[in-house]
Design a protein around this motif. Structure first.
Motif, short mmCIF file in Angstrom:
data_model
loop_
_atom_site.label_atom_id
_atom_site.label_comp_id
_atom_site.label_asym_id
_atom_site.label_seq_id
_atom_site.Cartn_x
_atom_site.Cartn_y
_atom_site.Cartn_z
N PRO A 144 0.91 -1.28 0.15
CA PRO A 144 0.05 -0.27 0.14
C PRO A 144 0.99 1.34 0.30
CG PRO A 144 -0.63 -1.59 2.13
CD PRO A 144 1.18 -1.55 1.21
N PRO A 145 0.10 1.77 -0.79
CA PRO A 145 1.55 3.42 -0.62
C PRO A 145 1.68 4.23 0.76
CG PRO A 145 -1.21 3.71 -1.59
CD PRO A 145 -1.24 2.38 -1.58
N HIS A 146 0.82 4.13 1.07
CA HIS A 146 0.85 5.57 2.92
C HIS A 146 2.07 3.91 3.74
CE1 HIS A 146 -2.04 2.20 3.12
NE2 HIS A 146 -2.41 2.29 4.37
N CYS A 147 2.24 2.64 3.17
CA CYS A 147 3.23 1.62 3.94
C CYS A 147 4.72 2.05 3.12
CB CYS A 147 2.55 0.35 3.69
SG CYS A 147 1.63 -0.03 4.47
N LYS A 148 4.39 2.59 1.67
CA LYS A 148 5.95 2.56 1.54
C LYS A 148 6.18 4.40 1.94
CE LYS A 148 4.72 1.48 -2.55
NZ LYS A 148 4.65 0.86 -4.25
N LEU A 149 5.42 5.64 2.16
CA LEU A 149 5.26 6.28 2.36
C LEU A 149 6.77 6.80 4.12
CD1 LEU A 149 2.37 8.47 0.74
CD2 LEU A 149 4.91 8.99 0.05
N ALA A 150 5.56 5.71 4.93
CA ALA A 150 5.95 6.36 6.03
C ALA A 150 7.42 5.17 5.82
CB ALA A 150 5.23 5.35 7.02
N ALA A 151 7.61 3.85 5.83
CA ALA A 151 8.88 3.70 5.43
C ALA A 151 9.98 4.42 4.62
CB ALA A 151 8.67 2.08 4.82
N THR A 152 9.41 5.26 3.43
CA THR A 152 10.89 6.27 3.02
C THR A 152 11.35 7.39 3.86
OG1 THR A 152 10.38 5.60 0.92
CG2 THR A 152 11.04 7.36 0.84
N PHE A 153 10.11 7.55 4.33
CA PHE A 153 10.22 9.04 5.33
C PHE A 153 11.13 8.34 6.94
CE2 PHE A 153 9.11 11.04 9.39
CZ PHE A 153 9.53 13.01 8.93
N ALA A 154 10.56 7.20 6.87
CA ALA A 154 11.36 6.49 8.58
C ALA A 154 13.28 6.54 8.35
CB ALA A 154 10.50 5.84 8.96
N PHE A 155 12.92 5.92 6.75
CA PHE A 155 14.44 5.67 6.14
C PHE A 155 15.26 6.57 6.06
CE2 PHE A 155 17.85 5.53 2.60
CZ PHE A 155 18.44 3.88 3.03
N VAL A 156 14.80 7.72 5.46
CA VAL A 156 15.84 9.15 5.42
C VAL A 156 15.77 9.76 6.64
CG1 VAL A 156 15.19 11.29 4.97
CG2 VAL A 156 14.85 9.85 2.60
N VAL A 157 14.95 9.38 7.93
CA VAL A 157 15.23 10.44 9.26
C VAL A 157 16.53 9.05 9.72
CG1 VAL A 157 14.01 10.79 11.46
CG2 VAL A 157 12.94 10.34 9.18
N VAL A 158 16.34 8.31 9.53
CA VAL A 158 17.48 7.45 10.35
C VAL A 158 18.89 7.84 9.98
CG1 VAL A 158 18.30 5.31 10.56
CG2 VAL A 158 16.28 5.31 10.89
N VAL A 159 19.02 7.87 7.95
CA VAL A 159 19.74 8.36 7.31
C VAL A 159 20.51 9.50 8.29
CG1 VAL A 159 20.90 8.86 5.55
CG2 VAL A 159 19.53 6.73 5.70
N VAL A 160 19.36 10.50 8.35
CA VAL A 160 20.12 12.14 8.34
C VAL A 160 20.69 11.88 9.97
CG1 VAL A 160 19.64 14.24 8.38
CG2 VAL A 160 18.47 13.06 6.70
N SER A 161 20.22 10.73 10.69
CA SER A 161 20.52 10.49 11.77
C SER A 161 21.87 10.15 12.03
CB SER A 161 19.66 10.37 13.19
OG SER A 161 18.20 10.86 12.43
N THR A 162 22.65 9.29 11.20
CA THR A 162 23.10 9.08 11.36
C THR A 162 25.06 10.14 11.77
OG1 THR A 162 22.59 6.73 10.37
CG2 THR A 162 25.26 6.90 10.47
N PRO A 163 25.98 9.34 12.13
CA PRO A 163 26.80 10.66 12.17
C PRO A 163 27.97 10.19 11.12
CG PRO A 163 27.64 8.58 13.97
CD PRO A 163 25.79 8.56 14.03
N ARG A 164 27.81 11.50 10.38
CA ARG A 164 29.23 11.30 9.73
C ARG A 164 30.29 10.58 9.68
NH1 ARG A 164 31.09 17.56 9.30
NH2 ARG A 164 32.31 17.40 10.90
N GLU A 165 31.11 10.58 10.61
CA GLU A 165 31.65 9.59 10.90
C GLU A 165 32.06 7.76 10.27
OE1 GLU A 165 32.85 13.53 12.47
OE2 GLU A 165 30.91 11.59 13.05
N ALA A 166 30.42 7.97 10.33
CA ALA A 166 30.35 5.95 10.32
C ALA A 166 30.06 5.91 9.10
CB ALA A 166 28.76 6.02 11.29
N VAL A 167 31.66 5.80 8.69
CA VAL A 167 31.42 6.00 7.17
C VAL A 167 30.60 3.91 6.90
CG1 VAL A 167 33.01 5.19 4.54
CG2 VAL A 167 33.17 7.41 6.62
N TRP A 168 31.54 3.04 7.15
CA TRP A 168 30.90 1.97 6.95
C TRP A 168 29.00 1.91 6.63
CZ3 TRP A 168 27.89 -0.71 10.54
CH2 TRP A 168 27.55 -0.29 11.67
#
Length: 253
Positions: A21-45
């Motif tokens: 369902p589209p709302h599942c994909k929208l929520a998952a994408t938003f959560a993924f982007v939030v996690v990526v942005v929250s990751t410290p830049r030094e954690a290259v791996w």
């Protein structure tokens, strides 16, 4: 409520990702982007792991790597900005290939490139597996303000109409021998932009009056309501939850 046509990013296929369902994909994408942005830049791996997750999701959706990479070209302006950061940033400097670069600028450039690329890739993957009409229904299902959903709906529906109007105006100019070849023609192009705005505004007034006469009261009727099961939510959550685990490891290491 519908977009009226499929957009160029969408690739039709019968895959588990497309079927979500589209709302599942929208929520998952938003959560993924939030996690990526929250990751410290030094954690290259960690960013490498996120890239693997995106690649795995694209493979499940049968999205070719070339298709995904071509759509990433939209972030070129951000890449240009990131390339300049090591040269203009202040602080400790290091020699790289005979050039004096800022250490903080290098980290900043890496931060922009890594997080920006992953965010754009996730968005492209979402658009590649979800039709515009479904995206709008998903936004409505997630309880976004109805006015914003309606604005997005009309932008999508009438974007091509305005583009066609501009194309017809361009053909009319060329049929009369006009070719924009320098700054002296900017006045003509400015008048074209003004005329296009007026025509679009008048068309919008006519469309609105036509909709009101047919019972429009601020929202479009939803014909096919999509409800997600727990299994579908769990399937969609696999990407952001795995990314969250990687992010937590990045903060602890």
């Amino acid at each position: 409520m519908g977009a009226g046509h499929a957009h160029k990013l969408y690739r039709h296929a019968h895959t588990p990702v497309h079927a979500l369902p589209p709302h599942c994909k929208l929520a998952a994408t938003f959560a993924f982007v939030v996690v990526v942005v929250s990751t410290p830049r030094e954690a290259v791996w960690a960013f490498g792991a996120y890239g693997v997750l995106i690649a795995a999701a694209a493979a499940m959706a049968r999205i070719p790597a070339g298709f995904l990479l071509r759509r990433l070209l939209i972030e070129i302006p951000f890449v240009a900005f990131a390339v300049l950061m090591p040269f203009v940033a202040q602080g400790e400097r290091v020699e790289v290939l005979g050039m004096s670069l800022s250490v903080s600028g290098l980290w900043g450039a890496w931060n922009v490139l890594a997080k920006g690329t992953l965010g754009v890739a996730a968005s492209v993957l979402l658009a590649s597996t979800t039709e515009l009409r479904a995206l709008l229904l998903g936004l409505q299902r997630l309880k976004l303000p109805p006015l914003l959903v309606q604005i997005a709906s009309f932008m999508i529906r009438y974007g091509d109409v305005i583009s066609d109007e501009l194309r017809r105006m361009s053909i009319a100019r060329r049929s009369r021998g006009f070719e924009a070849s320098g700054i002296r023609h900017w006045g003509v192009l400015a008048k074209t932009a003004g005329a296009l705005f007026i025509r679009s505004y008048e068309r919008g007034e006519r469309v609105y009056l036509a909709m009101v006469s047919r019972g429009y009261a601020g929202s479009m009727p939803v014909i096919d309501e999509v409800v997600a099961t727990r299994a579908q939510w769990a399937y969609a959550a696999a990407l952001p939850v795995t990314a969250l685990a990687v992010c937590l490891m990045g903060w602890t290491l």
